[in-house]
Design a protein around this motif. Sequence first.
Motif, PDB file in Angstrom:
ATOM      1  N   ILE A 144       0.836  -1.199   0.000  1.00  0.00           N
ATOM      2  CA  ILE A 144       0.000   0.000   0.000  1.00  0.00           C
ATOM      3  C   ILE A 144       0.873   1.252   0.000  1.00  0.00           C
ATOM      4  O   ILE A 144       1.755   1.396   0.842  1.00  0.00           O
ATOM      5  CB  ILE A 144      -0.927   0.003   1.235  1.00  0.00           C
ATOM      6  N   LYS A 147      -0.455   7.403  -0.513  1.00  0.00           N
ATOM      7  CA  LYS A 147      -1.657   8.075  -1.000  1.00  0.00           C
ATOM      8  C   LYS A 147      -2.917   7.247  -0.689  1.00  0.00           C
ATOM      9  O   LYS A 147      -3.938   7.771  -0.233  1.00  0.00           O
ATOM     10  CB  LYS A 147      -1.506   8.269  -2.517  1.00  0.00           C
ATOM     11  N   THR A 148      -2.801   5.938  -0.971  1.00  0.00           N
ATOM     12  CA  THR A 148      -3.926   5.043  -0.717  1.00  0.00           C
ATOM     13  C   THR A 148      -4.141   4.869   0.783  1.00  0.00           C
ATOM     14  O   THR A 148      -5.279   4.854   1.263  1.00  0.00           O
ATOM     15  CB  THR A 148      -3.668   3.676  -1.379  1.00  0.00           C
ATOM     16  N   LYS A 155      -6.167   7.545   2.369  1.00  0.00           N
ATOM     17  CA  LYS A 155      -7.607   7.367   2.110  1.00  0.00           C
ATOM     18  C   LYS A 155      -8.198   6.319   3.060  1.00  0.00           C
ATOM     19  O   LYS A 155      -9.264   6.518   3.642  1.00  0.00           O
ATOM     20  CB  LYS A 155      -7.844   6.891   0.664  1.00  0.00           C
ATOM     21  N   GLU A 178      -7.822   5.069  -8.643  1.00  0.00           N
ATOM     22  CA  GLU A 178      -7.734   5.276  -7.202  1.00  0.00           C
ATOM     23  C   GLU A 178      -8.674   4.305  -6.474  1.00  0.00           C
ATOM     24  O   GLU A 178      -8.323   3.735  -5.435  1.00  0.00           O
ATOM     25  CB  GLU A 178      -8.124   6.726  -6.904  1.00  0.00           C
ATOM     26  N   ASP A 189      -7.136   0.981  -6.297  1.00  0.00           N
ATOM     27  CA  ASP A 189      -6.088   0.959  -5.268  1.00  0.00           C
ATOM     28  C   ASP A 189      -6.685   0.750  -3.881  1.00  0.00           C
ATOM     29  O   ASP A 189      -6.178  -0.032  -3.086  1.00  0.00           O
ATOM     30  CB  ASP A 189      -5.302   2.283  -5.283  1.00  0.00           C
ATOM     31  N   VAL A 190      -7.768   1.469  -3.609  1.00  0.00           N
ATOM     32  CA  VAL A 190      -8.403   1.343  -2.289  1.00  0.00           C
ATOM     33  C   VAL A 190      -8.997  -0.062  -2.128  1.00  0.00           C
ATOM     34  O   VAL A 190      -8.906  -0.669  -1.064  1.00  0.00           O
ATOM     35  CB  VAL A 190      -9.478   2.438  -2.081  1.00  0.00           C
TER      36      VAL A 190
END
Lengths: 372, 159
Positions: free
Chosen positions: B43, B46-47, B50, B87, B90-91
Amino acid sequence: MENQIVAKIPTNISLELQQFSCLPDEIIIEILLRLPVKSLLKLRCVSKSLFFLLSSSQFMKSQINFCVKECKDVNFRLVVAVGKMCNIYSLGLKFGEVDFPLKHPFGSCKFLGSCNGLICLTPMSFKLMLWNPCTGKYKEFQDSYVQSVGSCYIRYGFGYDVVNDDFKVVKIFSFAIDEVKYENVVKIYSLRGDSWKIGEGFVSGYMNAQSGVFVNGFLHWEVSDCRGSGDCSEIMTLDLATETYGVMGFPNCEKGNVSWGLSVVGGNLVACCNYYPNRTDMWVMKEYGVEKSWTKLVSLLSPFGRMGYISPLFVSENGDEILVKLGTDISLYETRNASYKSLEIHSAGYRLQVQAITYIESLASPHVGDDW
Amino acid sequence: MVKLKSNDDKEFEVEEAAVIQSEMIKNMIEDGCATSVIPLPNIDSKTLIKVIEYLNKHINMGKAAETGEEDDLKEFDEQFVNMGWEELFDVIMAANYLNIHELMELCCQSAADRLKNKSVRAVREMLKITNDLTEEEEQEIINDAPWAFEGPEIDDTVN
Protein backbone atom coordinates in the motif's frame (compact mmCIF):
# COMPACT_ATOMS: atom_id res chain seq x y z
CA MET A 1 -5.64 -15.87 -0.01
CA GLU A 2 -3.54 -12.92 1.05
CA ASN A 3 -0.40 -14.64 -0.18
CA GLN A 4 -1.99 -15.26 -3.52
CA ILE A 5 -2.82 -11.61 -3.94
CA VAL A 6 0.61 -10.48 -2.85
CA ALA A 7 2.17 -12.83 -5.35
CA LYS A 8 0.13 -11.41 -8.19
CA ILE A 9 1.19 -7.83 -7.59
CA PRO A 10 4.42 -6.80 -9.23
CA THR A 11 6.54 -4.98 -6.67
CA ASN A 12 6.68 -1.77 -8.64
CA ILE A 13 2.95 -1.34 -9.08
CA SER A 14 2.43 0.34 -5.74
CA LEU A 15 3.35 3.78 -6.94
CA GLU A 16 1.44 3.45 -10.14
CA LEU A 17 -2.30 3.52 -10.33
CA GLN A 18 -4.16 0.26 -10.63
CA GLN A 19 -5.81 -0.93 -13.87
CA PHE A 20 -8.90 -3.10 -14.04
CA SER A 21 -7.18 -5.78 -16.09
CA CYS A 22 -4.38 -6.00 -13.50
CA LEU A 23 -6.80 -6.77 -10.68
CA PRO A 24 -6.74 -10.36 -9.44
CA ASP A 25 -9.73 -12.44 -10.54
CA GLU A 26 -11.17 -12.66 -7.04
CA ILE A 27 -11.41 -8.87 -6.84
CA ILE A 28 -12.98 -8.61 -10.30
CA ILE A 29 -15.49 -11.26 -9.20
CA GLU A 30 -16.29 -9.29 -6.01
CA ILE A 31 -17.24 -6.33 -8.20
CA LEU A 32 -19.15 -8.32 -10.82
CA LEU A 33 -21.23 -10.16 -8.21
CA ARG A 34 -22.84 -6.85 -7.31
CA LEU A 35 -24.19 -6.31 -10.83
CA PRO A 36 -27.68 -7.27 -11.99
CA VAL A 37 -27.93 -10.22 -14.38
CA LYS A 38 -28.78 -8.01 -17.35
CA SER A 39 -25.49 -6.12 -16.89
CA LEU A 40 -23.56 -9.38 -16.55
CA LEU A 41 -24.99 -10.70 -19.81
CA LYS A 42 -23.95 -7.45 -21.46
CA LEU A 43 -20.43 -7.43 -19.99
CA ARG A 44 -19.73 -10.81 -21.59
CA CYS A 45 -19.33 -8.86 -24.80
CA VAL A 46 -16.55 -6.59 -23.48
CA SER A 47 -13.57 -8.90 -23.91
CA LYS A 48 -12.54 -12.54 -24.10
CA SER A 49 -11.35 -12.70 -20.52
CA LEU A 50 -14.61 -11.21 -19.19
CA PHE A 51 -16.56 -13.56 -21.41
CA PHE A 52 -14.80 -16.63 -20.04
CA LEU A 53 -14.96 -15.41 -16.45
CA LEU A 54 -18.67 -14.60 -16.63
CA SER A 55 -19.51 -17.82 -18.47
CA SER A 56 -17.71 -20.12 -16.05
CA SER A 57 -19.77 -22.44 -13.89
CA GLN A 58 -17.76 -21.28 -10.91
CA PHE A 59 -18.87 -17.67 -11.40
CA MET A 60 -22.42 -18.85 -11.98
CA LYS A 61 -22.42 -20.61 -8.61
CA SER A 62 -20.91 -17.62 -6.80
CA GLN A 63 -23.49 -15.34 -8.41
CA ILE A 64 -26.40 -17.56 -7.30
CA ASN A 65 -25.07 -17.80 -3.75
CA PHE A 66 -24.50 -14.07 -3.58
CA CYS A 67 -27.94 -12.98 -4.75
CA VAL A 68 -29.73 -15.61 -2.69
CA LYS A 69 -27.82 -14.49 0.41
CA GLU A 70 -28.26 -10.76 -0.23
CA CYS A 71 -31.96 -11.21 -1.02
CA LYS A 72 -32.44 -7.64 -2.21
CA ASP A 73 -35.87 -6.44 -3.34
CA VAL A 74 -34.50 -5.14 -6.65
CA ASN A 75 -33.36 -8.63 -7.63
CA PHE A 76 -36.83 -10.14 -7.34
CA ARG A 77 -39.29 -10.45 -10.18
CA LEU A 78 -42.86 -11.56 -10.38
CA VAL A 79 -44.07 -13.69 -13.28
CA VAL A 80 -47.76 -13.62 -13.96
CA ALA A 81 -49.39 -15.87 -16.50
CA VAL A 82 -52.99 -15.08 -17.40
CA GLY A 83 -54.27 -17.43 -20.02
CA LYS A 84 -51.68 -17.31 -22.76
CA MET A 85 -50.21 -13.98 -21.76
CA CYS A 86 -47.16 -13.92 -19.56
CA ASN A 87 -45.57 -10.80 -18.08
CA ILE A 88 -42.65 -10.19 -15.79
CA TYR A 89 -42.97 -7.41 -13.23
CA SER A 90 -40.40 -5.62 -11.12
CA LEU A 91 -40.68 -5.71 -7.38
CA GLY A 92 -38.96 -3.30 -5.06
CA LEU A 93 -38.32 0.18 -6.43
CA LYS A 94 -40.46 0.19 -9.54
CA PHE A 95 -43.18 -2.04 -8.23
CA GLY A 96 -45.80 -3.11 -10.68
CA GLU A 97 -44.00 -1.90 -13.76
CA VAL A 98 -43.89 -4.48 -16.52
CA ASP A 99 -40.24 -5.36 -16.79
CA PHE A 100 -40.67 -7.27 -19.97
CA PRO A 101 -43.56 -9.05 -21.59
CA LEU A 102 -42.78 -12.53 -22.80
CA LYS A 103 -43.93 -14.06 -25.96
CA HIS A 104 -45.33 -16.98 -24.11
CA PRO A 105 -43.24 -19.90 -25.25
CA PHE A 106 -45.29 -22.46 -23.43
CA GLY A 107 -49.01 -21.94 -23.97
CA SER A 108 -51.04 -22.04 -20.76
CA CYS A 109 -48.76 -23.30 -18.09
CA LYS A 110 -48.76 -24.09 -14.42
CA PHE A 111 -45.97 -22.98 -12.08
CA LEU A 112 -44.75 -25.68 -9.73
CA GLY A 113 -41.97 -23.95 -7.85
CA SER A 114 -39.15 -21.43 -7.91
CA CYS A 115 -35.65 -21.84 -6.55
CA ASN A 116 -32.37 -19.93 -7.02
CA GLY A 117 -33.62 -18.19 -10.14
CA LEU A 118 -35.09 -21.22 -11.90
CA ILE A 119 -38.81 -21.82 -12.23
CA CYS A 120 -40.28 -25.29 -12.59
CA LEU A 121 -43.46 -25.41 -14.64
CA THR A 122 -45.64 -27.63 -16.76
CA PRO A 123 -46.07 -26.08 -20.18
CA MET A 124 -48.35 -28.88 -21.33
CA SER A 125 -49.44 -32.35 -20.38
CA PHE A 126 -46.71 -34.94 -19.91
CA LYS A 127 -43.95 -32.35 -19.96
CA LEU A 128 -42.09 -30.41 -17.30
CA MET A 129 -39.76 -27.49 -17.78
CA LEU A 130 -37.03 -25.69 -15.87
CA TRP A 131 -36.81 -22.09 -16.96
CA ASN A 132 -34.60 -19.15 -16.10
CA PRO A 133 -36.75 -16.17 -17.15
CA CYS A 134 -33.79 -13.86 -16.71
CA THR A 135 -31.42 -15.53 -19.16
CA GLY A 136 -34.23 -17.04 -21.22
CA LYS A 137 -32.68 -20.52 -21.02
CA TYR A 138 -34.97 -23.46 -20.51
CA LYS A 139 -34.97 -27.24 -20.53
CA GLU A 140 -37.90 -29.49 -21.20
CA PHE A 141 -38.18 -33.06 -19.98
CA GLN A 142 -40.71 -35.84 -19.64
CA ASP A 143 -42.98 -35.92 -16.62
CA SER A 144 -43.11 -39.22 -14.73
CA TYR A 145 -46.01 -41.50 -13.86
CA VAL A 146 -46.83 -44.60 -11.84
CA GLN A 147 -48.98 -47.48 -12.92
CA SER A 148 -51.95 -47.71 -10.65
CA VAL A 149 -55.53 -48.84 -10.55
CA GLY A 150 -56.97 -46.25 -8.18
CA SER A 151 -57.01 -42.50 -8.51
CA CYS A 152 -54.54 -40.32 -6.70
CA TYR A 153 -53.66 -36.73 -5.91
CA ILE A 154 -50.52 -35.33 -7.48
CA ARG A 155 -48.18 -33.01 -5.60
CA TYR A 156 -44.92 -31.47 -6.81
CA GLY A 157 -41.90 -29.84 -5.27
CA PHE A 158 -38.85 -28.16 -6.75
CA GLY A 159 -35.60 -27.26 -5.03
CA TYR A 160 -31.84 -27.35 -4.92
CA ASP A 161 -29.67 -30.02 -3.31
CA VAL A 162 -26.58 -28.12 -2.22
CA VAL A 163 -24.61 -31.24 -1.26
CA ASN A 164 -24.80 -32.75 -4.73
CA ASP A 165 -25.11 -29.41 -6.53
CA ASP A 166 -28.27 -30.60 -8.21
CA PHE A 167 -31.75 -29.24 -8.88
CA LYS A 168 -34.45 -31.76 -8.07
CA VAL A 169 -38.13 -32.10 -8.89
CA VAL A 170 -40.20 -34.24 -6.53
CA LYS A 171 -43.51 -35.73 -7.60
CA ILE A 172 -45.79 -37.32 -5.02
CA PHE A 173 -48.69 -39.61 -5.88
CA SER A 174 -51.09 -39.73 -2.89
CA PHE A 175 -53.39 -42.77 -2.69
CA ALA A 176 -56.14 -42.71 -0.08
CA ILE A 177 -55.95 -45.52 2.49
CA ASP A 178 -58.95 -44.27 4.46
CA GLU A 179 -60.65 -40.94 5.24
CA VAL A 180 -57.55 -39.29 6.63
CA LYS A 181 -54.52 -41.38 5.70
CA TYR A 182 -52.71 -41.47 2.39
CA GLU A 183 -50.04 -43.70 1.00
CA ASN A 184 -47.53 -41.61 -0.93
CA VAL A 185 -45.45 -42.91 -3.80
CA VAL A 186 -42.54 -40.61 -4.52
CA LYS A 187 -40.54 -39.98 -7.67
CA ILE A 188 -37.54 -37.69 -7.83
CA TYR A 189 -36.05 -36.10 -10.92
CA SER A 190 -32.40 -35.10 -10.81
CA LEU A 191 -31.30 -32.42 -13.28
CA ARG A 192 -27.71 -33.65 -13.03
CA GLY A 193 -28.72 -37.20 -13.98
CA ASP A 194 -31.53 -35.99 -16.25
CA SER A 195 -33.62 -38.90 -15.02
CA TRP A 196 -36.39 -39.92 -12.64
CA LYS A 197 -36.01 -42.49 -9.89
CA ILE A 198 -38.31 -43.88 -7.26
CA GLY A 199 -37.78 -42.29 -3.86
CA GLU A 200 -38.76 -43.60 -0.47
CA GLY A 201 -42.52 -43.48 0.05
CA PHE A 202 -44.39 -42.45 3.18
CA VAL A 203 -47.78 -42.43 4.82
CA SER A 204 -49.29 -39.10 5.79
CA GLY A 205 -52.44 -37.09 6.21
CA TYR A 206 -53.93 -35.11 3.33
CA MET A 207 -51.34 -32.94 1.59
CA ASN A 208 -52.97 -29.59 1.07
CA ALA A 209 -50.99 -27.57 -1.44
CA GLN A 210 -50.23 -28.57 -4.99
CA SER A 211 -46.61 -27.52 -4.75
CA GLY A 212 -44.06 -27.83 -2.00
CA VAL A 213 -42.20 -24.81 -0.68
CA PHE A 214 -38.41 -24.81 -0.82
CA VAL A 215 -36.45 -23.31 2.10
CA ASN A 216 -32.98 -24.06 3.41
CA GLY A 217 -32.44 -27.26 1.43
CA PHE A 218 -35.81 -28.72 2.39
CA LEU A 219 -39.17 -28.98 0.66
CA HIS A 220 -42.26 -28.34 2.78
CA TRP A 221 -45.90 -29.35 2.40
CA GLU A 222 -48.71 -28.70 4.83
CA VAL A 223 -50.37 -31.94 5.85
CA SER A 224 -53.65 -32.35 7.69
CA ASP A 225 -54.92 -35.41 9.52
CA CYS A 226 -58.48 -34.13 9.43
CA ARG A 227 -59.44 -32.36 6.24
CA GLY A 228 -60.86 -28.89 6.60
CA SER A 229 -59.44 -28.20 10.01
CA GLY A 230 -56.12 -26.60 10.80
CA ASP A 231 -56.09 -27.96 14.32
CA CYS A 232 -54.26 -31.10 13.37
CA SER A 233 -52.03 -29.74 10.61
CA GLU A 234 -48.31 -30.14 10.52
CA ILE A 235 -45.48 -29.54 8.07
CA MET A 236 -43.99 -32.46 6.22
CA THR A 237 -40.38 -31.83 5.22
CA LEU A 238 -38.11 -33.52 2.71
CA ASP A 239 -34.35 -32.99 2.89
CA LEU A 240 -33.31 -32.84 -0.77
CA ALA A 241 -29.71 -33.87 -0.06
CA THR A 242 -30.42 -37.01 2.00
CA GLU A 243 -33.94 -37.52 0.61
CA THR A 244 -35.28 -38.16 4.10
CA TYR A 245 -38.53 -36.95 5.63
CA GLY A 246 -39.29 -35.01 8.79
CA VAL A 247 -42.10 -33.15 10.50
CA MET A 248 -42.35 -29.60 11.85
CA GLY A 249 -45.09 -27.89 13.80
CA PHE A 250 -47.09 -24.83 12.79
CA PRO A 251 -47.31 -21.88 15.19
CA ASN A 252 -50.17 -21.94 17.70
CA CYS A 253 -53.34 -20.52 16.26
CA GLU A 254 -56.75 -19.67 17.59
CA LYS A 255 -59.24 -22.49 17.65
CA GLY A 256 -61.82 -22.55 14.92
CA ASN A 257 -62.21 -22.95 11.22
CA VAL A 258 -58.67 -22.48 9.97
CA SER A 259 -56.50 -23.67 7.14
CA TRP A 260 -52.78 -23.32 6.66
CA GLY A 261 -50.72 -22.32 3.68
CA LEU A 262 -46.96 -22.19 3.26
CA SER A 263 -44.74 -19.82 1.40
CA VAL A 264 -41.19 -18.52 1.39
CA VAL A 265 -40.11 -14.93 1.74
CA GLY A 266 -36.61 -13.59 2.15
CA GLY A 267 -35.25 -17.10 2.54
CA ASN A 268 -37.55 -17.80 5.50
CA LEU A 269 -40.44 -20.21 5.76
CA VAL A 270 -43.77 -18.43 6.07
CA ALA A 271 -46.99 -19.96 7.34
CA CYS A 272 -50.33 -18.33 6.64
CA CYS A 273 -53.16 -19.14 8.94
CA ASN A 274 -56.44 -18.45 7.17
CA TYR A 275 -59.43 -17.94 9.47
CA TYR A 276 -62.85 -18.28 7.97
CA PRO A 277 -64.18 -16.10 6.39
CA ASN A 278 -61.59 -13.44 5.57
CA ARG A 279 -58.73 -12.99 8.04
CA THR A 280 -55.17 -14.20 7.57
CA ASP A 281 -52.31 -14.26 10.04
CA MET A 282 -48.87 -14.43 8.52
CA TRP A 283 -46.10 -16.07 10.52
CA VAL A 284 -42.42 -16.26 9.72
CA MET A 285 -39.97 -18.85 11.03
CA LYS A 286 -37.05 -16.59 11.94
CA GLU A 287 -34.63 -19.39 12.65
CA TYR A 288 -35.03 -22.37 10.38
CA GLY A 289 -36.12 -25.55 12.15
CA VAL A 290 -36.76 -23.81 15.49
CA GLU A 291 -40.50 -23.90 16.16
CA LYS A 292 -40.15 -21.38 18.97
CA SER A 293 -38.95 -18.83 16.42
CA TRP A 294 -42.35 -18.59 14.67
CA THR A 295 -43.10 -14.86 14.77
CA LYS A 296 -46.34 -13.24 13.71
CA LEU A 297 -45.55 -10.82 10.90
CA VAL A 298 -48.94 -9.33 10.23
CA SER A 299 -52.63 -10.00 10.45
CA LEU A 300 -54.60 -8.96 7.41
CA LEU A 301 -58.14 -8.95 6.11
CA SER A 302 -58.96 -9.95 2.57
CA PRO A 303 -59.36 -6.95 0.29
CA PHE A 304 -62.83 -5.80 -0.68
CA GLY A 305 -64.22 -7.96 2.10
CA ARG A 306 -63.94 -10.92 -0.20
CA MET A 307 -63.89 -14.37 1.11
CA GLY A 308 -60.94 -16.46 0.21
CA TYR A 309 -57.52 -17.42 1.20
CA ILE A 310 -54.53 -15.22 0.84
CA SER A 311 -51.16 -16.58 -0.19
CA PRO A 312 -48.08 -14.38 0.05
CA LEU A 313 -45.85 -14.02 -3.01
CA PHE A 314 -43.28 -11.60 -1.66
CA VAL A 315 -42.43 -9.50 1.39
CA SER A 316 -40.22 -6.43 1.01
CA GLU A 317 -36.89 -6.23 2.88
CA ASN A 318 -38.27 -3.83 5.48
CA GLY A 319 -41.49 -5.81 5.83
CA ASP A 320 -43.62 -2.79 4.90
CA GLU A 321 -45.09 -4.29 1.76
CA ILE A 322 -46.53 -7.71 1.16
CA LEU A 323 -47.51 -8.98 -2.25
CA VAL A 324 -50.40 -11.41 -2.01
CA LYS A 325 -52.50 -13.50 -4.30
CA LEU A 326 -56.17 -13.89 -3.62
CA GLY A 327 -58.05 -15.92 -6.18
CA THR A 328 -57.42 -14.21 -9.51
CA ASP A 329 -56.20 -10.97 -7.92
CA ILE A 330 -52.67 -9.94 -7.13
CA SER A 331 -52.39 -7.07 -4.69
CA LEU A 332 -49.76 -5.23 -2.77
CA TYR A 333 -50.64 -4.85 0.90
CA GLU A 334 -49.08 -1.91 2.74
CA THR A 335 -48.73 -2.71 6.40
CA ARG A 336 -48.46 0.95 7.46
CA ASN A 337 -51.96 1.93 6.42
CA ALA A 338 -53.40 -1.56 5.95
CA SER A 339 -54.38 -0.83 2.35
CA TYR A 340 -54.33 -2.83 -0.86
CA LYS A 341 -53.12 -1.78 -4.26
CA SER A 342 -54.22 -4.06 -7.05
CA LEU A 343 -51.86 -5.05 -9.83
CA GLU A 344 -53.41 -4.42 -13.24
CA ILE A 345 -53.21 -7.80 -14.84
CA HIS A 346 -56.61 -8.31 -16.36
CA SER A 347 -56.19 -6.22 -19.46
CA ALA A 348 -59.34 -7.32 -21.21
CA GLY A 349 -61.32 -7.58 -18.02
CA TYR A 350 -61.38 -11.35 -18.23
CA ARG A 351 -61.03 -13.22 -15.00
CA LEU A 352 -58.99 -16.01 -16.38
CA GLN A 353 -56.93 -18.46 -14.47
CA VAL A 354 -54.00 -16.56 -12.97
CA GLN A 355 -50.65 -18.14 -12.26
CA ALA A 356 -48.11 -16.16 -10.29
CA ILE A 357 -44.72 -16.89 -8.86
CA THR A 358 -41.71 -14.85 -7.77
CA TYR A 359 -38.09 -15.60 -8.52
CA ILE A 360 -34.72 -14.06 -7.87
CA GLU A 361 -32.65 -12.96 -10.86
CA SER A 362 -29.66 -15.27 -11.20
CA LEU A 363 -27.45 -16.91 -13.81
CA ALA A 364 -28.65 -20.39 -12.80
CA SER A 365 -28.63 -22.68 -15.81
CA PRO A 366 -31.25 -25.34 -16.49
CA HIS A 367 -28.57 -27.27 -18.36
CA VAL A 368 -25.98 -29.25 -16.44
CA GLY A 369 -22.37 -28.75 -17.39
CA ASP A 370 -23.38 -25.95 -19.69
CA ASP A 371 -21.61 -22.82 -18.62
CA TRP A 372 -24.77 -20.78 -18.49
CA MET B 1 -1.86 4.08 18.92
CA VAL B 2 -0.73 1.77 16.14
CA LYS B 3 1.95 2.74 13.64
CA LEU B 4 1.54 1.80 9.96
CA LYS B 5 4.21 2.20 7.31
CA SER B 6 3.42 2.52 3.62
CA ASN B 7 5.67 1.05 0.94
CA ASP B 8 7.09 4.51 0.20
CA ASP B 9 8.35 4.63 3.79
CA LYS B 10 5.84 7.01 5.30
CA GLU B 11 4.62 6.34 8.83
CA PHE B 12 1.10 6.95 10.09
CA GLU B 13 -0.29 6.75 13.62
CA VAL B 14 -3.81 5.41 13.93
CA GLU B 15 -5.98 4.84 16.98
CA GLU B 16 -6.30 1.19 17.84
CA ALA B 17 -10.11 1.44 17.93
CA ALA B 18 -10.03 2.60 14.29
CA VAL B 19 -7.39 0.27 12.95
CA ILE B 20 -8.94 -2.93 14.33
CA GLN B 21 -11.63 -2.60 11.65
CA SER B 22 -8.91 -4.29 9.63
CA GLU B 23 -9.17 -7.99 10.44
CA MET B 24 -5.56 -8.44 9.44
CA ILE B 25 -4.21 -5.83 11.86
CA LYS B 26 -6.65 -6.88 14.56
CA ASN B 27 -5.21 -10.40 14.36
CA MET B 28 -1.68 -9.04 14.49
CA ILE B 29 -2.46 -7.02 17.61
CA GLU B 30 -4.13 -10.00 19.26
CA ASP B 31 -1.09 -12.16 18.46
CA GLY B 32 1.20 -9.51 19.91
CA CYS B 33 2.88 -8.80 16.57
CA ALA B 34 2.03 -5.11 16.46
CA THR B 35 4.44 -3.77 19.06
CA SER B 36 6.45 -1.64 16.67
CA VAL B 37 5.69 -0.29 13.20
CA ILE B 38 3.55 -2.48 10.92
CA PRO B 39 4.96 -2.39 7.38
CA LEU B 40 2.41 -2.54 4.57
CA PRO B 41 4.44 -3.45 1.47
CA ASN B 42 1.39 -3.42 -0.83
CA ILE B 43 0.00 0.00 0.00
CA ASP B 44 1.37 3.39 -1.00
CA SER B 45 0.97 6.45 1.21
CA LYS B 46 -1.66 8.08 -1.00
CA THR B 47 -3.93 5.04 -0.72
CA LEU B 48 -3.15 4.53 2.96
CA ILE B 49 -4.23 8.10 3.74
CA LYS B 50 -7.61 7.37 2.11
CA VAL B 51 -7.99 4.13 4.05
CA ILE B 52 -7.12 5.81 7.36
CA GLU B 53 -9.59 8.59 6.60
CA TYR B 54 -12.26 5.90 6.22
CA LEU B 55 -11.21 4.02 9.37
CA ASN B 56 -11.27 7.19 11.48
CA LYS B 57 -14.72 8.14 10.25
CA HIS B 58 -16.11 4.66 10.81
CA ILE B 59 -14.71 4.30 14.31
CA ASN B 60 -17.39 3.01 16.67
CA MET B 61 -19.69 2.22 13.76
CA GLY B 62 -22.09 0.45 16.07
CA LYS B 63 -22.77 3.63 17.98
CA ALA B 64 -23.76 5.57 14.87
CA ALA B 65 -27.26 4.15 14.94
CA GLU B 66 -27.79 5.27 18.54
CA THR B 67 -26.49 8.79 18.08
CA GLY B 68 -28.30 9.41 14.82
CA GLU B 69 -25.09 9.76 12.85
CA GLU B 70 -26.16 7.21 10.25
CA ASP B 71 -27.04 9.84 7.67
CA ASP B 72 -23.77 11.57 8.26
CA LEU B 73 -21.89 8.33 7.66
CA LYS B 74 -23.92 7.64 4.54
CA GLU B 75 -23.04 11.05 3.19
CA PHE B 76 -19.38 10.51 4.03
CA ASP B 77 -19.41 7.16 2.21
CA GLU B 78 -20.95 8.74 -0.88
CA GLN B 79 -18.28 11.43 -0.92
CA PHE B 80 -15.55 8.93 -0.12
CA VAL B 81 -16.10 6.77 -3.21
CA ASN B 82 -16.19 9.84 -5.42
CA MET B 83 -12.78 9.11 -6.95
CA GLY B 84 -11.28 7.97 -10.22
CA TRP B 85 -11.27 4.34 -11.30
CA GLU B 86 -7.57 3.77 -10.65
CA GLU B 87 -7.73 5.28 -7.20
CA LEU B 88 -10.83 3.21 -6.45
CA PHE B 89 -9.03 0.02 -7.49
CA ASP B 90 -6.09 0.96 -5.27
CA VAL B 91 -8.40 1.34 -2.29
CA ILE B 92 -10.14 -1.95 -3.14
CA MET B 93 -6.78 -3.74 -3.26
CA ALA B 94 -5.79 -2.18 0.06
CA ALA B 95 -9.13 -3.02 1.68
CA ASN B 96 -8.81 -6.58 0.47
CA TYR B 97 -5.24 -6.89 1.76
CA LEU B 98 -6.07 -5.36 5.14
CA ASN B 99 -9.35 -7.30 5.21
CA ILE B 100 -11.66 -4.36 5.97
CA HIS B 101 -14.99 -5.86 5.10
CA GLU B 102 -17.17 -2.72 5.09
CA LEU B 103 -14.74 -0.73 2.97
CA MET B 104 -14.41 -3.57 0.49
CA GLU B 105 -18.19 -3.75 0.25
CA LEU B 106 -18.55 0.00 -0.23
CA CYS B 107 -15.93 0.26 -2.98
CA CYS B 108 -16.96 -2.86 -4.91
CA GLN B 109 -20.59 -1.70 -4.84
CA SER B 110 -19.50 1.69 -6.14
CA ALA B 111 -17.57 0.07 -8.98
CA ALA B 112 -20.60 -2.10 -9.82
CA ASP B 113 -22.97 0.90 -9.74
CA ARG B 114 -20.76 2.78 -12.17
CA LEU B 115 -20.72 -0.14 -14.62
CA LYS B 116 -24.33 -1.23 -14.28
CA ASN B 117 -25.99 0.70 -17.09
CA LYS B 118 -22.97 1.43 -19.25
CA SER B 119 -22.80 0.33 -22.86
CA VAL B 120 -20.18 -2.23 -23.84
CA ARG B 121 -18.19 0.45 -25.61
CA ALA B 122 -18.27 2.76 -22.57
CA VAL B 123 -17.14 -0.04 -20.26
CA ARG B 124 -14.18 -0.82 -22.50
CA GLU B 125 -13.16 2.79 -22.56
CA MET B 126 -13.65 3.42 -18.84
CA LEU B 127 -11.71 0.35 -17.78
CA LYS B 128 -9.14 0.56 -20.58
CA ILE B 129 -9.96 -2.91 -21.86
CA THR B 130 -8.98 -3.82 -25.41
CA ASN B 131 -11.66 -5.68 -27.30
CA ASP B 132 -10.13 -8.98 -28.41
CA LEU B 133 -13.39 -10.54 -29.59
CA THR B 134 -13.97 -10.93 -33.30
CA GLU B 135 -17.07 -9.39 -34.82
CA GLU B 136 -18.59 -12.84 -35.24
CA GLU B 137 -17.95 -13.72 -31.61
CA GLU B 138 -19.48 -10.45 -30.47
CA GLN B 139 -22.56 -11.06 -32.58
CA GLU B 140 -22.89 -14.56 -31.19
CA ILE B 141 -22.82 -13.25 -27.61
CA ILE B 142 -25.39 -10.59 -28.43
CA ASN B 143 -27.67 -13.11 -30.15
CA ASP B 144 -27.56 -15.25 -27.03
CA ALA B 145 -29.31 -12.55 -24.98
CA PRO B 146 -30.23 -9.64 -27.25
CA TRP B 147 -32.40 -7.92 -24.62
CA ALA B 148 -29.36 -7.36 -22.41
CA PHE B 149 -28.03 -4.93 -25.01
CA GLU B 150 -31.24 -2.94 -25.38
CA GLY B 151 -33.14 -0.61 -23.10
CA PRO B 152 -33.54 3.08 -22.32
CA GLU B 153 -31.18 2.88 -19.34
CA ILE B 154 -28.13 1.98 -21.40
CA ASP B 155 -25.65 4.80 -21.13
CA ASP B 156 -22.87 5.30 -23.65
CA THR B 157 -21.08 8.11 -21.82
CA VAL B 158 -17.66 7.56 -20.33
CA ASN B 159 -17.05 8.60 -16.74
